[in-house]
Motif scaffolding. Structure first.
Motif, PDB file in Angstrom:
ATOM      1  N   ALA A   1      50.065  56.407  -1.166  1.00 59.93           N
ATOM      2  CA  ALA A   1      51.248  56.182  -0.331  1.00 59.93           C
ATOM      3  C   ALA A   1      52.182  57.385  -0.379  1.00 59.93           C
ATOM      4  CB  ALA A   1      51.975  54.926  -0.799  1.00 59.93           C
ATOM      5  N   ASN A   2      52.372  57.946  -1.570  1.00 60.57           N
ATOM      6  CA  ASN A   2      53.258  59.100  -1.693  1.00 60.57           C
ATOM      7  C   ASN A   2      52.760  60.289  -0.887  1.00 60.57           C
ATOM      8  OD1 ASN A   2      55.161  57.913  -3.355  1.00 60.57           O
ATOM      9  ND2 ASN A   2      54.114  58.499  -5.227  1.00 60.57           N
ATOM     10  N   ASP A   3      51.448  60.494  -0.853  1.00 58.93           N
ATOM     11  CA  ASP A   3      50.902  61.658  -0.155  1.00 58.93           C
ATOM     12  C   ASP A   3      50.758  61.447   1.349  1.00 58.93           C
ATOM     13  OD1 ASP A   3      50.761  63.167  -2.403  1.00 58.93           O
ATOM     14  OD2 ASP A   3      48.577  63.245  -2.529  1.00 58.93           O
ATOM     15  N   TRP A   4      50.402  60.220   1.761  1.00 57.49           N
ATOM     16  CA  TRP A   4      49.940  60.041   3.127  1.00 57.49           C
ATOM     17  C   TRP A   4      50.720  59.042   3.972  1.00 57.49           C
ATOM     18  CZ3 TRP A   4      47.085  63.744   4.756  1.00 57.49           C
ATOM     19  CH2 TRP A   4      46.179  64.400   3.902  1.00 57.49           C
ATOM     20  N   LEU A   5      51.614  58.265   3.398  1.00 57.21           N
ATOM     21  CA  LEU A   5      52.210  57.168   4.167  1.00 57.21           C
ATOM     22  C   LEU A   5      52.947  57.630   5.419  1.00 57.21           C
ATOM     23  CD1 LEU A   5      52.393  54.163   4.319  1.00 57.21           C
ATOM     24  CD2 LEU A   5      54.328  54.210   2.738  1.00 57.21           C
ATOM     25  N   PRO A   6      53.804  58.671   5.373  1.00 60.08           N
ATOM     26  CA  PRO A   6      54.432  59.093   6.629  1.00 60.08           C
ATOM     27  C   PRO A   6      53.409  59.511   7.691  1.00 60.08           C
ATOM     28  CG  PRO A   6      55.609  60.016   4.761  1.00 60.08           C
ATOM     29  CD  PRO A   6      54.341  59.416   4.212  1.00 60.08           C
ATOM     30  N   LEU A   7      52.409  60.307   7.283  1.00 59.52           N
ATOM     31  CA  LEU A   7      51.387  60.721   8.249  1.00 59.52           C
ATOM     32  C   LEU A   7      50.521  59.548   8.678  1.00 59.52           C
ATOM     33  CD1 LEU A   7      50.181  64.181   6.871  1.00 59.52           C
ATOM     34  CD2 LEU A   7      51.462  63.735   8.975  1.00 59.52           C
ATOM     35  N   LEU A   8      50.289  58.583   7.790  1.00 61.41           N
ATOM     36  CA  LEU A   8      49.505  57.399   8.141  1.00 61.41           C
ATOM     37  C   LEU A   8      50.176  56.629   9.271  1.00 61.41           C
ATOM     38  CD1 LEU A   8      47.153  55.452   7.512  1.00 61.41           C
ATOM     39  CD2 LEU A   8      48.607  54.403   5.775  1.00 61.41           C
ATOM     40  N   MET A   9      51.494  56.527   9.214  1.00 61.37           N
ATOM     41  CA  MET A   9      52.210  55.820  10.272  1.00 61.37           C
ATOM     42  C   MET A   9      52.297  56.656  11.549  1.00 61.37           C
ATOM     43  SD  MET A   9      52.728  52.954   8.909  1.00 61.37           S
ATOM     44  CE  MET A   9      53.663  52.252  10.277  1.00 61.37           C
ATOM     45  N   VAL A  10      52.477  57.968  11.405  1.00 59.38           N
ATOM     46  CA  VAL A  10      52.588  58.830  12.582  1.00 59.38           C
ATOM     47  C   VAL A  10      51.246  58.962  13.294  1.00 59.38           C
ATOM     48  CG1 VAL A  10      53.047  61.190  13.361  1.00 59.38           C
ATOM     49  CG2 VAL A  10      54.563  60.118  11.690  1.00 59.38           C
ATOM     50  N   ASP A  11      50.201  59.311  12.542  1.00 61.22           N
ATOM     51  CA  ASP A  11      48.891  59.549  13.152  1.00 61.22           C
ATOM     52  C   ASP A  11      48.080  58.264  13.344  1.00 61.22           C
ATOM     53  OD1 ASP A  11      49.601  62.176  13.065  1.00 61.22           O
ATOM     54  OD2 ASP A  11      48.228  62.737  11.445  1.00 61.22           O
ATOM     55  N   GLY A  12      48.216  57.323  12.407  1.00 56.56           N
ATOM     56  CA  GLY A  12      47.406  56.111  12.468  1.00 56.56           C
ATOM     57  C   GLY A  12      47.998  55.008  13.316  1.00 56.56           C
ATOM     58  N   HIS A  13      49.320  54.965  13.434  1.00 56.35           N
ATOM     59  CA  HIS A  13      49.967  53.888  14.195  1.00 56.35           C
ATOM     60  C   HIS A  13      50.861  54.399  15.306  1.00 56.35           C
ATOM     61  CE1 HIS A  13      48.597  50.461  11.756  1.00 56.35           C
ATOM     62  NE2 HIS A  13      48.725  51.255  10.701  1.00 56.35           N
ATOM     63  N   GLY A  14      50.923  55.720  15.502  1.00 53.91           N
ATOM     64  CA  GLY A  14      51.629  56.278  16.647  1.00 53.91           C
ATOM     65  C   GLY A  14      53.141  56.197  16.586  1.00 53.91           C
ATOM     66  N   THR A  15      53.709  56.147  15.376  1.00 51.19           N
ATOM     67  CA  THR A  15      55.173  56.093  15.256  1.00 51.19           C
ATOM     68  C   THR A  15      55.753  57.504  15.307  1.00 51.19           C
ATOM     69  OG1 THR A  15      55.225  56.250  12.840  1.00 51.19           O
ATOM     70  CG2 THR A  15      54.917  54.053  13.799  1.00 51.19           C
ATOM     71  N   SER A  16      57.080  57.585  15.381  1.00 52.68           N
ATOM     72  CA  SER A  16      57.745  58.884  15.320  1.00 52.68           C
ATOM     73  C   SER A  16      57.801  59.367  13.878  1.00 52.68           C
ATOM     74  CB  SER A  16      59.173  58.761  15.872  1.00 52.68           C
ATOM     75  OG  SER A  16      59.962  57.948  15.013  1.00 52.68           O
ATOM     76  N   ALA A  17      58.123  60.657  13.706  1.00 52.66           N
ATOM     77  CA  ALA A  17      58.240  61.211  12.356  1.00 52.66           C
ATOM     78  C   ALA A  17      59.366  60.523  11.586  1.00 52.66           C
ATOM     79  CB  ALA A  17      58.484  62.718  12.419  1.00 52.66           C
ATOM     80  N   THR A  18      60.463  60.199  12.285  1.00 51.83           N
ATOM     81  CA  THR A  18      61.573  59.506  11.618  1.00 51.83           C
ATOM     82  C   THR A  18      61.141  58.121  11.156  1.00 51.83           C
ATOM     83  OG1 THR A  18      63.191  60.701  12.968  1.00 51.83           O
ATOM     84  CG2 THR A  18      63.934  58.683  11.888  1.00 51.83           C
ATOM     85  N   ALA A  19      60.383  57.406  11.990  1.00 52.07           N
ATOM     86  CA  ALA A  19      59.882  56.087  11.606  1.00 52.07           C
ATOM     87  C   ALA A  19      58.904  56.196  10.435  1.00 52.07           C
ATOM     88  CB  ALA A  19      59.207  55.410  12.794  1.00 52.07           C
ATOM     89  N   GLY A  20      58.128  57.283  10.404  1.00 55.44           N
ATOM     90  CA  GLY A  20      57.229  57.494   9.271  1.00 55.44           C
ATOM     91  C   GLY A  20      57.998  57.673   7.974  1.00 55.44           C
ATOM     92  N   SER A  21      59.098  58.416   8.023  1.00 54.27           N
ATOM     93  CA  SER A  21      59.941  58.583   6.841  1.00 54.27           C
ATOM     94  C   SER A  21      60.591  57.267   6.443  1.00 54.27           C
ATOM     95  CB  SER A  21      61.025  59.636   7.103  1.00 54.27           C
ATOM     96  OG  SER A  21      60.444  60.908   7.332  1.00 54.27           O
TER      97      SER A  21
END
Length: 446
Positions: free
Chosen positions: A267-287
């Motif tokens: 989660a620490n390494d990939w969660l923001p990118l997981l939400m951005v790339d895997g679920h199509g959210t914005s970078a702010t939503a990933g954070s």
């Protein structure tokens, strides 16, 4: 059960110093994690290439982790923390420069320095925290790791705000480096000398500062609790670190901490990118999603004490692994971004207690507690820092969401072997040759 001893000023300052620097470490880690999408975009690399950049953190971390046990045995935990703090600050500054100049090699090198600092400092922190537990006769490690998680919440909030404001990532990380440096200076001055050190008397090394008398008292307390070498008969280096793994129970504990730390590190390494790339959210939503995970981790660690007292570590970690697995399942298999984002709360709550509770269990009711705590910490940090970057290579073939199935499998395996966390009878356990004098109980968790 006897009432725990009253905390004196030296021990209070010792504990507060550990809490402060774990908080600062959490802020620095989350500041990096929250800005990984911005760094990836600045470097203009693929997910697989970003995995290679993240591998710098893994290389440095393993070097620091493997060196930490020997450094603590030779010079004490304070020296390891001081060296680690310096490397953390240097790493953050190099990452900041690499991101500002858009140089992947610079970010890789900065992460290597940062990882080495974390590896050196945090293994020493677990040994120091376990010594404080023994001195006080009550749990400290869950709250100590809770301070790290609280730091990740602060860092995630800061990262989310600065991401939304399009604040340059280089200046952001440089400012965090200054804050970590200030926290490190105060911590090193407050931590007593000699904890975990071998071939040293209870008054610690000769180079103690003006606080030597107070340091000696605290070091003597740690020594009485079983964290001093008392003659240095335990072998140093890789051979000494491997010897403790002859205990089958410790192997099982190591496997549990490996799985739980892998779940947290992923989660620490990939969660923001997981939400951005895997679920199509914005970078702010990933954070924001990572911040929810950090809040859940913090909540679990600060409130888990009563559950541990009532149900014991084996039952709590088993339930934690299953809760984390439920969260990962929803993140991986749900196509609803809101549901996946909410599920990271389960992921965080489930992963929160696994690492500190298994660290406590490693030294519970057995001899040679310091070496065992160091060994299990090494296994945990190996999984936390080395395992998750490998998911980037797998993600190039199956996607980042599907790569997280590895986390799900490890959590399921951990839930099956938590019986190893039950406290053994006093003096039980298969100790390697050359084990030292018995230590006191790690804590009153059960």
């Amino acid at each position: 059960m006897k009432n725990p001893p009253v905390m004196d000023a030296t021990t209070r300052r010792w504990r507060a110093a550990l809490f402060l620097f774990m908080l600062a470490t959490g802020v620095s880690m989350a500041s990096w994690v929250a800005r990984t999408p911005a760094v990836r975009d600045a470097l203009d690399v693929t997910t697989g290439s970003m995995g290679l950049v993240l591998f710098g953190l893994s290389v440095g971390s393993m070097a620091g982790v493997l060196a930490s046990g020997g450094l603590v045995r030779r010079r004490g935990g304070r020296q390891a923390i001081a060296t680690g703090a310096g490397l953390l600050v240097a790493g953050l500054l190099v990452i900041a420069g690499g991101a500002a100049l858009e140089v992947s090699a610079g970010v890789f090198c900065g992460l290597a320095l940062f990882g080495a600092g974390m590896g050196l400092a945090e293994v020493a922190f677990n040994i120091e925290g376990a010594a404080v537990e023994r001195t006080l006769g009550r749990p400290v490690l869950p709250v100590l790791h809770g301070c790290f998680s609280l730091g990740t919440v602060v860092g995630a909030l800061l990262g989310m705000g600065l991401t939304a404001a399009r604040f340059p990532v280089g200046w952001h990380l440089a400012a965090v480096a200054v804050a970590v440096a200030a926290a490190g200076v105060w911590t090193v001055r407050a931590v007593p000398a000699g904890t975990g050190q071998e071939e040293a008397g209870p008054e610690g090394p000769a180079e103690c500062d003006a606080d030597a008398d107070a340091d000696a008292d605290a070091s003597a307390s740690a020594s009485a609790a079983g964290f001093e070498g008392g003659g240095g008969r335990h072998p140093d280096g890789i051979r000494g670190q491997l010897a403790v793994w002859q205990d089958r129970r410790l192997v099982m504990i190591g496997l549990i901490v490996l799985a739980m730390a892998f779940a947290e590190g992923s989660a620490n390494d990939w969660l923001p990118l997981l939400m951005v790339d895997g679920h199509g959210t914005s970078a702010t939503a990933g954070s924001l999603t990572f911040m929810l995970f950090a809040v859940a981790m913090t909540t679990g660690r600060f409130t888990g004490g009563p559950l541990l007292v009532r149900y014991g570590p084996a039952a709590v970690v088993r339930a934690s692994a299953l809760v984390a697995a439920a969260g990962v399942t929803l993140v991986v298999f749900s196509d609803n971004a809101l549901l996946a984002g909410a599920a990271v709360v389960l992921w965080g709550l489930g992963a929160s207690l696994g690492f500190p509770v298994t660290i406590s269990a490693a030294g519970e009711g057995v001899r040679n507690a310091s070496a065992r705590v160091a060994a299990v910490s090494t296994a945990g940090y190996a999984a936390f820092l080395v395992g998750p970057p490998s998911l980037g290579f797998l993600a190039d073939h199956v996607g980042l969401r599907n790569a997280m199935v590895v986390v799900l499998v490890l959590l399921g395996g951990a839930a099956l072997i938590t019986r190893a966390l039950r406290t053994p009878p006093s003096g039980a356990g298969e100790e390697p040759p050359g084990a030292q004098a018995p230590g006191a109980r790690q804590s009153d968790l059960v």
